[in-house]
Structure formats: structure tokens, C-alpha cells
Write a protein that holds these residues in place. Sequence first.
Motif, short mmCIF file in Angstrom:
data_model
loop_
_atom_site.label_atom_id
_atom_site.label_comp_id
_atom_site.label_asym_id
_atom_site.label_seq_id
_atom_site.Cartn_x
_atom_site.Cartn_y
_atom_site.Cartn_z
N CYS A 8 73.42 108.74 74.57
CA CYS A 8 72.12 108.77 73.87
C CYS A 8 71.38 110.09 74.05
N SER A 9 71.88 110.96 74.93
CA SER A 9 71.27 112.29 75.02
C SER A 9 71.95 113.26 74.05
N ARG A 32 74.08 109.76 81.05
CA ARG A 32 75.01 110.07 82.15
C ARG A 32 74.59 109.41 83.48
N PHE A 35 75.93 105.68 83.91
CA PHE A 35 77.30 105.73 84.40
C PHE A 35 77.93 107.00 83.87
N SER A 149 83.04 114.60 60.94
CA SER A 149 83.29 116.04 61.11
C SER A 149 81.99 116.82 60.95
N TRP A 150 81.97 118.03 61.49
CA TRP A 150 80.87 118.99 61.29
C TRP A 150 79.50 118.31 61.48
N1 LIG Z 1 79.90 117.46 67.11
C1 LIG Z 1 80.81 117.43 66.13
O1 LIG Z 1 80.87 118.32 65.27
C2 LIG Z 1 81.78 116.29 66.05
C3 LIG Z 1 82.79 116.32 65.07
C4 LIG Z 1 83.66 115.23 64.97
C5 LIG Z 1 83.54 114.16 65.83
N2 LIG Z 1 82.57 114.17 66.79
C6 LIG Z 1 82.48 113.01 67.68
O2 LIG Z 1 81.23 112.39 67.42
C7 LIG Z 1 80.73 111.78 68.62
C8 LIG Z 1 79.29 112.21 68.83
O3 LIG Z 1 79.26 113.63 68.92
P1 LIG Z 1 77.89 114.42 69.20
O4 LIG Z 1 77.94 115.69 68.42
O5 LIG Z 1 76.73 113.49 69.04
O6 LIG Z 1 78.08 114.76 70.74
P2 LIG Z 1 77.11 115.58 71.70
O7 LIG Z 1 75.81 115.88 71.02
O8 LIG Z 1 77.89 116.71 72.29
O9 LIG Z 1 76.80 114.52 72.85
C9 LIG Z 1 77.80 114.12 73.74
C10 LIG Z 1 77.24 113.03 74.60
O10 LIG Z 1 78.26 112.64 75.54
C11 LIG Z 1 77.68 112.60 76.82
N3 LIG Z 1 78.65 112.87 77.87
C12 LIG Z 1 79.53 113.90 77.93
N4 LIG Z 1 80.21 113.84 79.10
C13 LIG Z 1 79.76 112.74 79.77
C14 LIG Z 1 80.07 112.14 81.00
N5 LIG Z 1 80.99 112.66 81.85
N6 LIG Z 1 79.42 111.00 81.37
C15 LIG Z 1 78.47 110.46 80.55
N7 LIG Z 1 78.12 110.99 79.36
C16 LIG Z 1 78.76 112.12 78.98
C17 LIG Z 1 76.63 113.71 76.79
O11 LIG Z 1 75.75 113.54 77.87
P3 LIG Z 1 74.98 114.80 78.51
O12 LIG Z 1 73.85 115.09 77.58
O13 LIG Z 1 74.57 114.32 79.85
O14 LIG Z 1 75.97 115.93 78.59
C18 LIG Z 1 76.01 113.46 75.42
O15 LIG Z 1 75.09 112.40 75.46
C19 LIG Z 1 81.72 112.14 69.71
O16 LIG Z 1 82.64 111.09 69.86
C20 LIG Z 1 82.45 113.34 69.16
O17 LIG Z 1 83.77 113.45 69.69
C21 LIG Z 1 81.70 115.19 66.91
#
Ligand SMILES: NC(=O)c1ccc[n+]([C@@H]2O[C@H](COP(=O)([O-])OP(=O)(O)OC[C@H]3O[C@@H](n4cnc5c(N)ncnc54)[C@H](OP(=O)(O)O)[C@@H]3O)[C@@H](O)[C@H]2O)c1
Length: 281
Positions: A8-9, A32, A35, A149-150
Motif C-alpha cells: 500500500c506504500s 512493510r 510483514f 505494463s508501464w
Molecule cells: N511499475 C511498473 O511499471 C510495473 C509494470 C508491470 C507490472 N508491475 C507490477 O505491478 C505491481 C505493482 O507495482 P507498483 O508500480 O505499484 O510497485 P511499487 O510502486 O514499486 O511498489 C512496490 C510495493 O512493494 C512493497 N515491497 C517491496 N519489497 C517489499 C518487502 N520486502 N516487504 C514488504 N513490502 C515490500 C513496497 O514497499 P516499500 O514502499 O516499503 O518499499 C511497495 O509498497 C507489482 O506486482 C509489479 O511487479 C509494475
Amino acid sequence: MKILVTGCSGQLGFDVCRELDRRNIAYYGAVRSDFDLTDKKAIQQFIEGYKPEVVIHCAAYTAVDKAEDEVDLCRKINVDAVKAIADGCKLIDAKLIYISTDYVFPGDGEKFYNIDDEKNPPNVYGKSKLDGEEIVKDLLEKYFIVRISWVFGINGHNFIKTMLKLADSHADLKVVDDQIGSPTYTADLAPLLCDMAQSEKYGTYHATNEGICSWAQFAAEIFKLAGKNVEVTGQPSEAYPTKAKRPLNSRLSKKSLDEAGFKRLPDWHDALDRYIKELNG
Ligand SMILES: NC(=O)c1ccc[n+]([C@@H]2O[C@H](COP(=O)([O-])OP(=O)(O)OC[C@H]3O[C@@H](n4cnc5c(N)ncnc54)[C@H](OP(=O)(O)O)[C@@H]3O)[C@@H](O)[C@H]2O)c1
């Protein structure tokens, strides 16, 4: 209904929580400190304690280039933690919504990938997300795999924020124009994920905003809509070597969304326009 949202962050988790608030659905938005995803026991204890009916797993290791060096950490978070979450869901008979990526595909050619097309991730991150998909499919029946994506959202870092920052100090920018895909606005995706959570239409889906573009076209539209006077010049990917290989083709077919009766996301130009307004408050 009671939902557990992870990450959620981050960009997506934040908007999923906002959508659940809007729908008045009970949820716990985990970060985080609730857990750590490297702690399998903590994950399972949390799930067994909270007993959600649905887990929307938005958290992931998302540092695509860094993953090439941090292979173990990436796999702990994107593979081992997914196994722990799926095990927890199985134990309490909860649905799991797992977010995946266009990077599971090889990314060549110009076709729109269908959900079952051949996989061949071009980098460590993509391989870890694909392995996460396989675990979910093997362990559960009540699952949704949603490839996006993106991604851009209000809460976190993304390409749009980087471009807008660069606009403060650049009158012209070179941007890659041979990678083609579709942006995904988390505020548009969140309602679809909540619709899925409230349904039994399990399966694998592609869910980006409609329309395709190159990063250069995306950048030009960002500057246009934000009223920034920046000239964008297209460049081939070879001009910008990155640690992790990027796919040239990220076109995703939305056929499975149509077949299940889910509504496609709006066009990316419209999404970007609303996002820039959201950024400007
Ligand atoms: N970003 C893209 O372009 C993209 C593209 C395709 C698919 N996706 C997928 O879409 C989903 C959401 O992506 P997003 O862009 O919203 O991701 P994001 O903004 O990078 O956020 C990742 C989240 O995961 C948490 N996290 C990472 N490591 C952790 C750990 N060890 N323990 C607990 N929490 C942890 C982070 O917490 P902290 O804030 O504490 O680090 C943050 O809340 C993911 O499954 C990603 O693989 C993303």
C-alpha cells in the motif's frame, strides 16, 4: 467481504485502497512494517490472523535493473513470498489477485500477446514474475493473474514524474522510440481489480489502458498535456543500454477481459490527462 491489500506504500496498492474506501469494503492495507515479504512465516501468520476473503497482492520487487544484481532478493520477494501468500490463501480458502507483467513475454515482433502465448522473459525481474504466476496457478483455483505494463500512479515513482522533472532543466530530450506498449494508470486499474475481487471469474487477464505508443510518443504527450515546451527526439534502444534487457514489443491482447465481461480500461491519452490533473491537485 474482507480484503488484504499488500504494497500500500506503492503506486497500485495505494489506489486499490482508495477504491476499496470508495466502495465501503473492509480491508487491511499492509505495508512493510506489517510483514516483510522476505519473512515467509510473518506473511503466513498475518494471513491466518486476518483471514481475508481476498488478497490483492500489489507488493513486489520492482527495481528491474537492480534485479540483475540482486537476483536472490528479487526471487525471495517475487517468488518465495508469492508461494507463502498462495499457501496462506489455500489454507483459508481465499481468492488471490496476483499482479504480473508484460515482461513474461519475449517481447519481439509486433503481435498483440494473448494470455497463453509462449513465455520467455527477457530479464531477471520478468522471470521472477513468471515463476510467481506458475506458483499461483499450481496451488490455487481461485486466482486472478493480471498482467500490466508501464505503470503510473500518484503514490510513487514513474516515467511521467521523471519526464516532468527533466522538463525543468531541458528544452529537448532524447527518448526511446522502438519499445511499443501501453501505459497503465493505477486509478483506472484499481476498480477493475475490485470488480474481480467481487467476482468468481477466475483466470489470467491483460489489463492496461487502451491504445499503444512508444516511450517517445508517451513523453511527447506528457509534455503537451502538462504545458511544457520540450522537444522529444526518438532514439533506438541501443542508444540507451540498460542493465536489464527491455522488450521491444509489449502489446497485450485484452480478449480475455472481453470474454469474461470485464470492462476495458480507458484510452491512455485520457488516463494521462486525468493523471496530470491529479498531479496538479
Ligand atoms: N511499475 C511498473 O511499471 C510495473 C509494470 C508491470 C507490472 N508491475 C507490477 O505491478 C505491481 C505493482 O507495482 P507498483 O508500480 O505499484 O510497485 P511499487 O510502486 O514499486 O511498489 C512496490 C510495493 O512493494 C512493497 N515491497 C517491496 N519489497 C517489499 C518487502 N520486502 N516487504 C514488504 N513490502 C515490500 C513496497 O514497499 P516499500 O514502499 O516499503 O518499499 C511497495 O509498497 C507489482 O506486482 C509489479 O511487479 C509494475
